[in-house]
Design a protein around this motif. Structure first.
Motif, PDB file in Angstrom:
ATOM      1  N   LEU A  13       0.825  -1.207   0.000  1.00 42.82           N
ATOM      2  CA  LEU A  13       0.000   0.000   0.000  1.00 42.82           C
ATOM      3  C   LEU A  13       0.860   1.258   0.000  1.00 42.82           C
ATOM      4  CD1 LEU A  13      -3.013  -0.856   2.339  1.00 42.82           C
ATOM      5  CD2 LEU A  13      -2.938  -0.816  -0.158  1.00 42.82           C
ATOM      6  N   ARG A  14       2.004   1.203   0.658  1.00 46.14           N
ATOM      7  CA  ARG A  14       2.906   2.359   0.616  1.00 46.14           C
ATOM      8  C   ARG A  14       3.400   2.599  -0.806  1.00 46.14           C
ATOM      9  NH1 ARG A  14       5.005   0.070   5.419  1.00 46.14           N
ATOM     10  NH2 ARG A  14       6.900  -0.611   4.338  1.00 46.14           N
ATOM     11  N   GLY A  15       3.577   1.510  -1.566  1.00 45.38           N
ATOM     12  CA  GLY A  15       3.979   1.660  -2.961  1.00 45.38           C
ATOM     13  C   GLY A  15       2.917   2.353  -3.789  1.00 45.38           C
ATOM     14  N   PHE A  16       1.655   1.966  -3.591  1.00 40.41           N
ATOM     15  CA  PHE A  16       0.565   2.629  -4.315  1.00 40.41           C
ATOM     16  C   PHE A  16       0.425   4.087  -3.870  1.00 40.41           C
ATOM     17  CE2 PHE A  16      -0.795  -1.780  -5.105  1.00 40.41           C
ATOM     18  CZ  PHE A  16      -1.141  -1.699  -6.438  1.00 40.41           C
ATOM     19  N   ARG A  17       0.594   4.335  -2.577  1.00 38.05           N
ATOM     20  CA  ARG A  17       0.496   5.714  -2.104  1.00 38.05           C
ATOM     21  C   ARG A  17       1.621   6.571  -2.695  1.00 38.05           C
ATOM     22  NH1 ARG A  17       1.004   6.879   4.236  1.00 38.05           N
ATOM     23  NH2 ARG A  17       3.150   6.266   3.735  1.00 38.05           N
ATOM     24  N   ARG A  18       2.799   5.978  -2.840  1.00 38.06           N
ATOM     25  CA  ARG A  18       3.944   6.708  -3.390  1.00 38.06           C
ATOM     26  C   ARG A  18       3.656   7.180  -4.813  1.00 38.06           C
ATOM     27  NH1 ARG A  18       7.275   3.171  -1.377  1.00 38.06           N
ATOM     28  NH2 ARG A  18       7.498   1.957  -3.285  1.00 38.06           N
ATOM     29  N   VAL A  19       3.124   6.300  -5.655  1.00 41.65           N
ATOM     30  CA  VAL A  19       2.880   6.693  -7.042  1.00 41.65           C
ATOM     31  C   VAL A  19       1.679   7.636  -7.129  1.00 41.65           C
ATOM     32  CG1 VAL A  19       1.458   4.688  -7.653  1.00 41.65           C
ATOM     33  CG2 VAL A  19       2.718   5.873  -9.422  1.00 41.65           C
ATOM     34  N   GLN A  20       0.692   7.473  -6.251  1.00 45.56           N
ATOM     35  CA  GLN A  20      -0.438   8.407  -6.260  1.00 45.56           C
ATOM     36  C   GLN A  20       0.032   9.813  -5.886  1.00 45.56           C
ATOM     37  OE1 GLN A  20      -4.800   7.665  -5.087  1.00 45.56           O
ATOM     38  NE2 GLN A  20      -3.946   8.465  -3.196  1.00 45.56           N
ATOM     39  N   ARG A  21       0.903   9.896  -4.888  1.00 50.51           N
ATOM     40  CA  ARG A  21       1.433  11.208  -4.503  1.00 50.51           C
ATOM     41  C   ARG A  21       2.287  11.801  -5.620  1.00 50.51           C
ATOM     42  NH1 ARG A  21       3.079  10.839   1.983  1.00 50.51           N
ATOM     43  NH2 ARG A  21       0.910  10.788   2.754  1.00 50.51           N
ATOM     44  N   LEU A  22       3.030  10.945  -6.304  1.00 49.53           N
ATOM     45  CA  LEU A  22       3.842  11.419  -7.427  1.00 49.53           C
ATOM     46  C   LEU A  22       2.947  12.014  -8.506  1.00 49.53           C
ATOM     47  CD1 LEU A  22       6.745  11.481  -8.724  1.00 49.53           C
ATOM     48  CD2 LEU A  22       6.121   9.316  -9.827  1.00 49.53           C
ATOM     49  N   ALA A  23       1.832  11.337  -8.802  1.00 50.97           N
ATOM     50  CA  ALA A  23       0.908  11.828  -9.832  1.00 50.97           C
ATOM     51  C   ALA A  23       0.290  13.163  -9.431  1.00 50.97           C
ATOM     52  CB  ALA A  23      -0.178  10.784 -10.088  1.00 50.97           C
TER      53      ALA A  23
END
Length: 280
Positions: A13-23
C-alpha cells in the motif's frame, strides 16, 4: 478513529500511495505552469514529460487534459473525444488534468481540477465533492452493492443541482480496480492505455465474471454486488452548465470485519482534501 495519517500501511500500500502522490505532485506542478494559450495537447505532454523525468515508463492510461466546457464532457459521444485537443486555455477557464502512471509496478489514476484564475462555479463544484467522498466511504463500509452506491451518488448530485458526468465515461463507470503491473523494458500502449494494465483489468473481468463481480463500478447490473476487496480508483465527476470538476484517488477495500479497516481512502494528504480542510 484510525485515519490515513495514523494507519500503518503495508509495504504494498505504501507503494501505491507513493505513485499516487507522485501523480498529484505532477498535477500541481503542471497546473502552476499553465497560462493563456496553452492547448490540451501541450498540457498532456507536460504531464508525460514531468513523469518520465522521474522514472515513469508505463501507464494505465496516458495523461488527459480537458479545458472549458470539455471539463463537463459537453456533447461527448464517442471515446475519441476524451483525448486532448487543440482547445486553448483562457483566463477564468476551468481545467482537469487526469493521469494514470505506473511506477515500480504500482498504479495510480488521479484527477485534478483547477482553473486559470478565479472560477466560482468550479470552486462550488469542488466544495460539494467533499460530501461525495464521505458518502462513498460510508456506504462501502456498509457493504452496499456498487450499483446502489452509484445510484446514491447520483441522487446526491441531483439534490446539489448537478449533472453526473462520470456517466459519460465508457460503461458509465465511477471507479475501476487497479492492481500491480508487471514491468517490462518495452511498455506499449493501445488507444492511450498501457497493454500490461489492460491485461490485468481483463484478467480481473474474466475472474470476476466467474465469481459474480466486476472490476468496473457502474450503474449496470454487472456491478450489482458488494465491493470486492482490492484497490479502486474512484472518480465522482460533477457538471454544471458547461463546467466540470472531479477528484480521483484510490479507495482500499478489505475483508476486515472492523468497519474502520473494511474500507479507507489510501491517503488524506491530497490537494482536494487539504483544500476542504482549509475552507472549514
Amino acid at each position: 478513529m484510525t485515519t490515513a495519517e495514523t494507519r500503518e500501511l503495508s509495504e504494498e500500500l505504501r507503494g501505491f500511495r507513493r505513485v499516487q502522490r507522485l501523480a498529484y505532485e505532477c498535477a500541481e506542478a503542471v497546473a502552476s505552469r499553465l497560462q493563456p494559450g496553452v492547448t490540451e495537447r501541450e498540457a498532456a505532454r507536460m504531464q508525460r514529460e514531468w513523469l518520465r523525468e522521474r522514472g515513469v515508463r508505463d501507464w494505465f492510461h496516458l495523461p488527459f487534459a480537458w479545458f472549458g466546457d470539455r471539463t463537463a464532457f459537453v456533447n461527448f459521444r464517442v471515446p475519441l473525444q476524451f483525448f486532448p485537443t487543440d482547445r486553448r486555455l483562457e483566463p477564468g477557464m476551468p481545467f482537469i488534468l487526469d493521469m494514470a502512471p505506473v511506477y515500480e509496478g504500482y498504479t495510480a489514476d488521479i484527477g485534478y481540477s483547477g482553473s486559470l484564475g478565479v472560477n466560482p462555479v468550479q470552486d462550488r463544484l469542488m466544495a460539494d465533492l467533499e460530501a461525495h467522498r464521505a458518502l462513498i466511504l460510508h456506504e462501502v463500509r456498509e457493504r452496499r452493492s456498487l450499483r446502489e452506491i452509484y445510484e446514491d451518488v447520483d441522487r446526491l448530485m441531483v439534490r446539489q443541482g448537478y449533472a453526473n458526468r462520470h456517466r459519460a465515461y465508457p460503461f458509465g463507470v465511477i471507479a475501476h480496480k487497479v492492481d500491480r503491473v508487471k514491468q517490462h523494458r518495452w511498455s506499449p500502449h493501445v488507444f492511450g492505455f498501457g497493454t500490461q494494465s489492460l491485461k490485468g483489468l481483463l484478467g480481473d473481468a474474466v475472474h470476476g465474471h466467474r465469481e459474480g463481480w466486476s472490476p468496473l463500478w457502474s450503474p449496470y447490473r454487472f456491478s450489482d454486488h458488494p465491493p470486492q476487496p482490492g484497490l479502486w480508483a474512484v472518480e465522482p465527476h460533477l457538471g454544471f452548465r458547461g463546467t466540470g470538476a472531479k477528484f480521483e484517488e484510490i479507495l482500499v477495500v478489505t475483508d476486515s470485519r472492523d468497519p474502520g479497516e473494511s474500507a479507507f481512502w489510501l491517503d488524506d494528504d491530497l490537494p482536494h482534501v487539504r483544500r476542504w480542510a482549509e475552507d472549514r
